[in-house]
Motif scaffolding. Structure first.
Motif, PDB file in Angstrom:
ATOM      1  N   GLU A 168       0.822  -1.212   0.000  1.00 41.80           N
ATOM      2  CA  GLU A 168       0.000   0.000   0.000  1.00 41.80           C
ATOM      3  C   GLU A 168       0.854   1.259   0.000  1.00 41.80           C
ATOM      4  O   GLU A 168       0.583   2.215  -0.734  1.00 41.80           O
ATOM      5  CB  GLU A 168      -0.950   0.004   1.208  1.00 41.80           C
ATOM      6  N   LYS A 169       1.900   1.271   0.839  1.00 44.68           N
ATOM      7  CA  LYS A 169       2.765   2.460   0.903  1.00 44.68           C
ATOM      8  C   LYS A 169       3.558   2.626  -0.385  1.00 44.68           C
ATOM      9  O   LYS A 169       3.763   3.752  -0.858  1.00 44.68           O
ATOM     10  CB  LYS A 169       3.698   2.368   2.104  1.00 44.68           C
TER      11      LYS A 169
ATOM     12  N   GLU B  72       1.226   4.052  -2.990  1.00 47.33           N
ATOM     13  CA  GLU B  72       1.042   5.486  -2.752  1.00 47.33           C
ATOM     14  C   GLU B  72       2.262   6.281  -3.223  1.00 47.33           C
ATOM     15  O   GLU B  72       2.129   7.342  -3.841  1.00 47.33           O
ATOM     16  CB  GLU B  72       0.811   5.708  -1.258  1.00 47.33           C
TER      17      GLU B  72
END
Length: 137
Positions: free
Chosen positions: A81-82, A85
């Motif tokens: 997820e990071k 992003e």
């Protein structure tokens, strides 16, 4: 949807994100988990305005392929997820950079004082080198 500016955004369907394994040290986590991200964005097939597309393709960025596809790899974080992003933010920054108009260079001339200082330093350097030569009698 990636928001570039208040009038420009990239819809989710225009870029493709795939999970890959990270490189480098990290032991078992790196070997088992596909937490790194490859983001692919086709400039030509996008809904960006033509001037922005042209500016992106004109830029000499190694992340843009010959076919006009931006490939961004993010692997600095431990989670998918990071990294996703981070890759999206890099794409946003890249497009924002293409929105800034290129300023035309205004030709200037050196000042009289700077030209004089440059010539004085050249003269001093020449004198200093002349003193290093062999002395003839």
């Amino acid at each position: 949807m990636l928001v570039i500016s208040n009038r420009l955004a990239i819809p989710e369907g225009e870029f493709e994100i795939s999970a890959i394994r990270s490189q480098g040290a990290g032991g078992q986590n790196v070997n088992k988990v596909a937490s790194a991200v490859h983001l692919r964005f086709d400039i030509g097939a996008s809904s960006l305005p033509d001037p922005v597309k042209a500016q992106l393709l004109r830029g000499r960025d190694r992340r843009i392929t010959k076919n006009g596809v931006i490939v961004i790899k993010a692997q600095e974080h431990r989670t998918f997820e990071k990294n996703r992003e981070a890759a999206c933010m890099r794409l946003v920054q890249m497009v924002r950079g293409a929105l800034v108009p290129i300023r035309k260079r205004k030709p200037t001339r050196p000042t009289r004082g700077s030209a004089r200082r440059r010539l004085d330093s050249k003269t001093r350097r020449g004198r200093q080198k002349a003193l290093r030569r062999k002395v003839t009698l």
